[in-house]
Scaffold this active site. Structure first.
Site, short mmCIF file in Angstrom:
data_model
loop_
_atom_site.label_atom_id
_atom_site.label_comp_id
_atom_site.label_asym_id
_atom_site.label_seq_id
_atom_site.Cartn_x
_atom_site.Cartn_y
_atom_site.Cartn_z
N CYS A 31 3.09 -3.22 15.91
CA CYS A 31 2.99 -2.89 14.47
C CYS A 31 2.35 -4.04 13.73
O CYS A 31 2.81 -5.18 13.80
CB CYS A 31 4.38 -2.60 13.92
SG CYS A 31 4.44 -2.45 12.13
N CYS A 46 -0.69 5.05 10.07
CA CYS A 46 0.57 4.31 10.30
C CYS A 46 0.30 3.00 10.98
O CYS A 46 -0.48 2.92 11.92
CB CYS A 46 1.49 5.02 11.29
SG CYS A 46 1.52 6.74 11.21
N CYS A 62 8.32 -5.50 15.65
CA CYS A 62 7.90 -4.58 16.70
C CYS A 62 6.49 -5.02 17.13
O CYS A 62 5.64 -5.30 16.28
CB CYS A 62 7.89 -3.14 16.20
SG CYS A 62 9.51 -2.63 15.61
N CYS A 82 3.48 8.38 1.29
CA CYS A 82 4.06 7.41 2.22
C CYS A 82 4.20 6.08 1.49
O CYS A 82 3.20 5.52 1.07
CB CYS A 82 3.15 7.30 3.44
SG CYS A 82 3.72 6.05 4.61
N GLU A 92 0.81 -1.20 0.00
CA GLU A 92 0.00 0.00 0.00
C GLU A 92 0.85 1.26 0.00
O GLU A 92 1.93 1.30 0.60
CB GLU A 92 -0.91 0.00 1.23
CG GLU A 92 -1.95 -1.08 1.14
CD GLU A 92 -2.88 -1.10 2.34
OE1 GLU A 92 -3.92 -1.74 2.23
OE2 GLU A 92 -2.57 -0.48 3.36
N1 SAH Z 1 10.11 0.29 9.60
C1 SAH Z 1 10.24 1.68 9.69
C2 SAH Z 1 9.26 2.48 8.87
C3 SAH Z 1 7.83 2.01 8.79
S1 SAH Z 1 6.76 2.23 10.15
C4 SAH Z 1 10.20 2.12 11.13
O1 SAH Z 1 9.85 1.32 11.99
O2 SAH Z 1 10.58 3.25 11.38
C5 SAH Z 1 6.42 4.00 10.26
C6 SAH Z 1 6.12 4.43 11.69
O3 SAH Z 1 4.85 3.94 12.16
C7 SAH Z 1 7.16 3.90 12.68
O4 SAH Z 1 7.54 4.89 13.59
C8 SAH Z 1 6.39 2.80 13.35
O5 SAH Z 1 6.95 2.46 14.58
C9 SAH Z 1 5.01 3.40 13.45
N2 SAH Z 1 3.96 2.42 13.74
C10 SAH Z 1 3.95 1.10 13.48
N3 SAH Z 1 2.79 0.55 13.92
C11 SAH Z 1 2.06 1.53 14.46
C12 SAH Z 1 0.77 1.58 15.06
N4 SAH Z 1 0.00 0.51 15.17
N5 SAH Z 1 0.33 2.77 15.49
C13 SAH Z 1 1.08 3.89 15.35
N6 SAH Z 1 2.30 3.90 14.80
C14 SAH Z 1 2.80 2.73 14.35
FE1 SF4 Z 2 9.00 -2.34 13.38
FE2 SF4 Z 2 6.79 -2.26 11.85
FE3 SF4 Z 2 8.86 -0.62 11.32
FE4 SF4 Z 2 9.07 -3.25 10.88
S1 SF4 Z 2 7.66 -1.82 9.85
S2 SF4 Z 2 10.58 -1.96 11.86
S3 SF4 Z 2 7.90 -4.12 12.55
S4 SF4 Z 2 7.56 -0.60 13.14
#
Ligand code: SAH
Ligand code: SF4
Length: 366
Positions: free
Chosen positions: A118, A338, A115, A104, A91
């Site tokens: 996420c 996000c 994580c 994005c 997406e």
């Molecule tokens: N992998 C990279 C970029 C993608 S995620 C990273 O982790 O930085 C983009 C942002 O959204 C990151 O800061 C991530 O931690 C955050 N994110 C992931 N899941 C989320 C959620 N459920 N609610 C809010 N932010 C979230």
């Molecule tokens: Fe962590 Fe999600 Fe970013 Fe992967 S995409 S590094 S699991 S926040």
């Protein structure tokens, strides 16, 4: 097999053309056709010699992923689902604001870093996107919004904050970044292209040398104990090393600050003591904060912090002199926030089923 020219940045394409016995300026022309005019075939490239067009038709393609679904939210946010094969989708989200338009984009199908808060991380890792699939997201967004070299720049900013960890797909991401910045590609400013990382320290050092774009770091915790729990990569690169890497990055960065992203999880990382600890942690790193109220997904096990706690947290940081933004949730009605980006077949949540239904409905009408 034919070569997909979307996998090359200008250097790569120039080299490829040299091997074909073609001059460097041809590579520039073809770059402009592909990325600025949205050409997907060589017959459209009318200022190329007929013989070159025939040769390219024979040996090469401009292959973008198929567009499966295009959606628009009531607040103007747009989302596209692109087919990256074997039932996988990625997406891309466009967020219009008064002064800028931010796209994005995703870098991987799934993510291996797990994580805990996420949705992408929970789905596991499928594969890296190719450079063509990464840049294909810009290509489609421009196409879908009718952007041409002549009209105004609709996409002024790109953030790599979709699915995946960009620095875990280093080479393809750097190639795509190079196309974004190139005057013969998308001509974006380094300051307006942001890579977001969960803290891959060695790759941050490499990025700083080869393609220093703006940097966002997913911090999410003020101490190692909490960060170990929610960002498992922290066990490999703990906060002290991460802070040092941020300082090193700033020596070459196009902006004089790092953006720290901080997801607000109720009762986990949002207490007053955490805010105070955070102020100490980042003392030597010029930075801004972006607080992201947690976006829930089924069975996440987390709750969004209470508004009152987010306000208190923000105030502590602001009183310590930091610039803080609290991210507004955009595109709620199309699940574009996000951490909510869908995509994989492995994801068996209701949302994925909803997507599949939309895909099936729309396939007929495309
Ligand atoms: N992998 C990279 C970029 C993608 S995620 C990273 O982790 O930085 C983009 C942002 O959204 C990151 O800061 C991530 O931690 C955050 N994110 C992931 N899941 C989320 C959620 N459920 N609610 C809010 N932010 C979230
Ligand atoms: Fe962590 Fe999600 Fe970013 Fe992967 S995409 S590094 S699991 S926040």
């Amino acid at each position: 097999m034919k070569t997909n020219l979307l996998n090359f940045d200008l250097n790569g394409l120039t080299e490829h053309f040299a091997q074909m016995g073609e001059k460097p300026f041809r590579a520039k022309q073809v770059m402009r056709w592909m990325h600025q005019s949205g050409a997907a075939g060589f017959d459209e490239m009318t200022d190329l010699a007929k013989s070159l067009r025939a040769k390219l038709n024979d040996q090469a393609v401009v292959a973008v992923p198929d567009l499966l679904v295009s959606q628009e939210s009531s607040d103007g946010t747009r989302k596209w689902l692109l087919d990256v094969g074997t039932g996988n989708g990625v997406e891309t989200v466009f967020i219009p604001e008064s002064e800028r338009g931010t796209l994005c984009i995703s870098s991987q199908v799934g993510c291996a870093l797990e994580c805990t808060f996420c949705s992408t991380g929970r789905q596991g890792f499928n594969r890296n996107l190719t450079a063509a699939e990464i840049i294909g997201q810009l290509w489609w967004a421009n196409k879908a919004m009718g952007v041409t070299p002549k009209n105004e720049r609709v996409i002024s900013n790109v953030v790599m904050m979709g699915m995946g960890e960009p620095l875990a797909n280093f080479d393809n991401v750097v190639t795509a970044l190079s196309i974004m910045l190139d005057d013969h590609g998308y001509g974006l400013s380094r300051r307006r292209v942001t890579v977001s990382t969960s803290g891959m320290v060695p790759q941050m050092d490499r990025l700083k040398e080869v393609m220093p774009v703006a940097l966002a770091v997913s911090l999410h915790a003020s101490n190692d104990a909490v960060r170990d729990q929610i960002v498992p990569l922290n066990k490999k690169y703990p906060l002290k090393e991460l802070m040092a890497a941020c300082r090193r990055y700033l020596e070459k960065a196009p902006r004089d600050f790092v953006t720290f992203e901080y997801v607000m999880l109720d009762g986990v990382n949002d207490k007053l003591q955490h805010a105070r600890e955070l102020v100490e942690l980042v003392r030597d790193v010029p930075c801004k904060f972006n607080l992201i109220p947690f976006n829930p997904f089924p069975n996440s096990g987390y709750n969004r912090s209470r508004n009152e706690n987010i306000r208190i947290f923000r105030d502590v940081l602001q009183q310590a002199g930091f610039v803080v933004t609290v991210r507004k949730t955009r595109g709620d009605d199309i699940d574009a926030a996000c951490g909510q980006l869908a995509g994989q077949v492995k994801d068996k949540t209701r949302r994925q089923q909803k997507w599949q239904q939309i895909v099936l409905e729309q396939r007929g009408s495309l």
